[in-house]
Design a protein around this motif. Structure first.
Motif, short mmCIF file in Angstrom:
data_model
loop_
_atom_site.label_atom_id
_atom_site.label_comp_id
_atom_site.label_asym_id
_atom_site.label_seq_id
_atom_site.Cartn_x
_atom_site.Cartn_y
_atom_site.Cartn_z
N ILE A 95 0.86 -1.18 0.00
CA ILE A 95 0.00 0.00 0.00
C ILE A 95 0.90 1.23 0.00
CG2 ILE A 95 -1.79 1.28 1.24
CD1 ILE A 95 -2.61 -1.43 2.52
N ILE A 96 0.69 2.10 -0.96
CA ILE A 96 1.48 3.33 -1.03
C ILE A 96 0.62 4.49 -0.54
CG2 ILE A 96 2.79 4.86 -2.54
CD1 ILE A 96 3.17 2.40 -4.39
N LYS A 97 1.12 5.10 0.51
CA LYS A 97 0.35 6.11 1.22
C LYS A 97 0.86 7.49 0.83
CE LYS A 97 1.30 6.21 5.67
NZ LYS A 97 1.32 7.36 6.54
N HIS A 98 -0.06 8.40 0.62
CA HIS A 98 0.33 9.79 0.36
C HIS A 98 0.79 10.42 1.67
CE1 HIS A 98 0.06 14.00 -0.78
NE2 HIS A 98 0.04 13.60 -2.04
N PRO A 99 1.93 11.14 1.66
CA PRO A 99 2.44 11.70 2.93
C PRO A 99 1.48 12.68 3.59
CG PRO A 99 3.68 12.56 1.04
CD PRO A 99 2.82 11.45 0.52
N ASN A 100 0.61 13.29 2.81
CA ASN A 100 -0.33 14.26 3.40
C ASN A 100 -1.60 13.63 3.92
OD1 ASN A 100 1.48 16.19 2.70
ND2 ASN A 100 0.31 17.00 0.97
N GLU A 101 -1.77 12.36 3.62
CA GLU A 101 -2.98 11.68 4.06
C GLU A 101 -3.00 11.61 5.59
OE1 GLU A 101 -6.47 9.30 3.17
OE2 GLU A 101 -5.34 10.86 2.17
N THR A 102 -4.09 12.00 6.20
CA THR A 102 -4.17 11.94 7.67
C THR A 102 -4.19 10.47 8.08
OG1 THR A 102 -5.64 13.80 7.40
CG2 THR A 102 -5.36 12.98 9.63
N GLU A 117 1.45 -10.30 7.86
CA GLU A 117 2.49 -10.99 7.09
C GLU A 117 2.40 -10.69 5.60
OE1 GLU A 117 3.06 -15.28 7.69
OE2 GLU A 117 2.05 -14.92 9.60
N PHE A 118 1.25 -10.26 5.16
CA PHE A 118 1.03 -10.12 3.72
C PHE A 118 1.02 -8.67 3.26
CE2 PHE A 118 -0.88 -14.02 5.20
CZ PHE A 118 -0.47 -14.94 4.25
N VAL A 119 0.95 -7.75 4.21
CA VAL A 119 0.74 -6.34 3.83
C VAL A 119 1.92 -5.46 4.25
CG1 VAL A 119 -0.77 -4.34 4.16
CG2 VAL A 119 -1.76 -6.62 4.01
N ASN A 120 2.38 -4.61 3.35
CA ASN A 120 3.37 -3.59 3.70
C ASN A 120 2.86 -2.22 3.30
OD1 ASN A 120 5.73 -4.91 4.85
ND2 ASN A 120 5.80 -6.01 2.90
N ILE A 121 3.11 -1.25 4.17
CA ILE A 121 2.67 0.12 3.87
C ILE A 121 3.90 0.99 3.64
CG2 ILE A 121 1.38 2.13 4.73
CD1 ILE A 121 -0.37 0.25 6.34
N TYR A 122 3.92 1.72 2.55
CA TYR A 122 5.03 2.63 2.23
C TYR A 122 4.49 4.06 2.14
CZ TYR A 122 7.29 -1.73 0.89
OH TYR A 122 7.80 -3.00 0.90
N THR A 123 5.34 5.00 2.54
CA THR A 123 4.92 6.40 2.41
C THR A 123 5.62 7.02 1.21
OG1 THR A 123 4.67 6.52 4.80
CG2 THR A 123 4.73 8.60 3.63
N ILE A 202 -0.13 -7.22 -5.36
CA ILE A 202 -0.97 -6.13 -5.86
C ILE A 202 -0.64 -4.86 -5.06
CG2 ILE A 202 -2.88 -7.38 -6.90
CD1 ILE A 202 -4.30 -7.29 -4.21
N ILE A 203 -0.74 -3.73 -5.77
CA ILE A 203 -0.39 -2.45 -5.15
C ILE A 203 -1.62 -1.56 -5.10
CG2 ILE A 203 1.15 -0.45 -5.31
CD1 ILE A 203 2.82 -2.24 -7.29
N PHE A 204 -1.83 -0.96 -3.96
CA PHE A 204 -2.93 0.00 -3.80
C PHE A 204 -2.37 1.36 -3.43
CE2 PHE A 204 -4.93 -4.06 -3.17
CZ PHE A 204 -6.20 -3.91 -3.71
#
Ligand SMILES: [Zn+2]
Length: 306
Positions: A95-102, A117-123, A202-204
C-alpha cells in the motif's frame, strides 16, 4: 400551441427528474441499510468493550488511540492482539500512502493489522522498485489503460512471454496463442489456474482521490499492469463528495479485489475467507451510523420540545 407544448415538455422533464431523484433516494436507502451485515466475522466483542472503555494507550509509542495505533500499526492496550483475527491472503499487498494523508483517517492500516504478514505500507515517495517484477505485479487503480480482474492473467502472460523472448522481439505482434486466448475470452480452467498464480503482488494507493494522481503517474508505477474495480459500491462514511459511489475506501478495494480474485482467477468457491479484513471497518461503519442515527433522533426530539 407551441407554448403549451413547451410547458408540457417542461412538466414532463420535471416529473422525470423527480422520478430520478426518488429512485436515487431509494437506492441510497437500500445501500444505507447495512451492506456489511452478511459478513463472516470473528467476534467483535473486544471492540465493543474497547469502545465502552474509550481511548487507550499504544504500547509502542504511548499515543492515546481508539482500537489501534495508526502510526505503529498495532492494536492498543485494551484490544489484546490475540483477540484480533488473522487473515491469510493469496498474494502480497503493498500500500502506497500519500504523505499528506491523515493517518487516523486511513483504512489501509486495517489491512496491516489483520494480515500483517502479507501487507506492507510505504509512504510516498519511498516506494519499492517494481520494474523487474512487472510480470507478477499489478496496480489496482482506475485509468484509461486499466483492465478488469478477469483479464489479469492474459496481460501478465503477455508480459512474461515478451520477457522470455527478450527485448529484440516485439511483444505486440499477435501470436497464435494470443489470438486463441482472445477468441475464447479467457482460457480453460487448468491453464488459467496455472497462469493466475503468476500474480504475486498487488499495489494499492492510499490517499484521497484528488491526491492520487501524483502517485499513480510516478514513473516507477507507470509500466505496471493497471487493474480497475468497477462494479462495487462504497459504504465509506468519509465518502468524498462529488465522486461516484464506486470510489472505494482502501480496505473495501482490497477486500473486493480479493473476493473477485478468489472466484475469477483462483476459481475457488468464496465462503468468506477474507471477510475479516472488514473486522474493524464494519464495526466502525456501524458505530458511526448509530451515532448519526441517534443525533438525528435527538434533533427530532428537541424539535418536538420546542
Ligand atoms: Zn503507536
Amino acid at each position: 400551441m407551441a407554448f403549451n407544448a413547451s410547458v408540457f415538455l417542461q412538466e414532463n422533464e420535471e416529473s422525470n427528474s423527480q422520478r430520478m431523484e426518488k429512485k436515487q433516494l431509494q437506492n441510497n436507502l437500500v445501500a444505507s441499510e447495512d451492506p456489511l451485515q452478511n459478513l463472516c466475522l470473528a467476534s467483535q466483542e473486544v471492540l465493543q468493550k474497547a469502545q465502552q472503555s474509550g481511548r487507550s494507550r499504544c504500547l509502542k509509542c504511548g499515543g492515546s488511540r481508539m482500537f489501534y495505533c495508526y502510526t505503529c500499526y498495532v492494536p492498543i492496550e485494551n484490544v489484546p492482539v490475540e483477540q484480533i483475527p488473522l487473515v491469510k491472503l493469496p498474494l502480497k499487498i503493498d500500500i502506497i500512502k500519500h504523505p499528506n494523508e491523515t493517518d487516523g483517517k486511513s483504512t489501509a492500516v486495517h489491512a496491516k493489522l489483520l494480515a500483517p504478514e502479507f501487507v506492507n505500507i510505504y509512504t510516498y515517495p519511498c516506494i519499492p522498485e517494481y520494474e523487474e517484477k512487472d510480470h507478477e505485479v499489478a496496480l489496482i487503480f482506475p485509468g484509461p489503460q486499466s483492465v478488469s480482474i478477469k483479464e489479469i492473467s492474459f496481460h501478465l502472460q503477455k508480459r512474461m512471454k515478451s520477457k522470455d523472448r527478450g527485448p529484440k522481439d516485439d511483444p505486440d505482434i499477435p501470436s497464435l496463442k494470443r489470438k486463441k486466448t482472445e477468441e475464447q475470452e479467457g482460457c480453460d480452467l487448468n491453464e488459467s489456474k496455472c497462469i493466475g498464480t503468476t500474480l504475486k503482488k498487488i499495489i494499492f494507493i492510499d490517499s484521497t482521490w484528488n491526491q492520487t494522481n501524483k502517485i499513480s503517474t510516478d514513473e516507477r508505477l507507470q509500466g505496471l499492469l493497471q487493474v480497475e474495480l468497477k462494479t462495487r459500491k462504497t459504504c465509506f462514511w468519509r465518502h468524498q463528495k462529488g465522486k461516484p459511489d464506486t470510489f472505494l475506501s482502501t480496505i473495501e478495494a482490497i477486500y473486493y479485489f480479493l473476493v473477485d480474485y478468489h472466484t475469477n482467477i483462483l476459481k475457488e468457491k468464496y465462503i468468506g475467507q477474507y471477510d475479516n479484513l472488514l473486522f474493524f471497518y464494519s464495526f466502525m461503519y456501524r458505530m458511526i451510523k448509530n451515532a448519526k442515527c441517534s443525533a438525528v433522533k435527538k434533533g427530532k426530539l428537541s424539535d418536538k420540545v420546542k
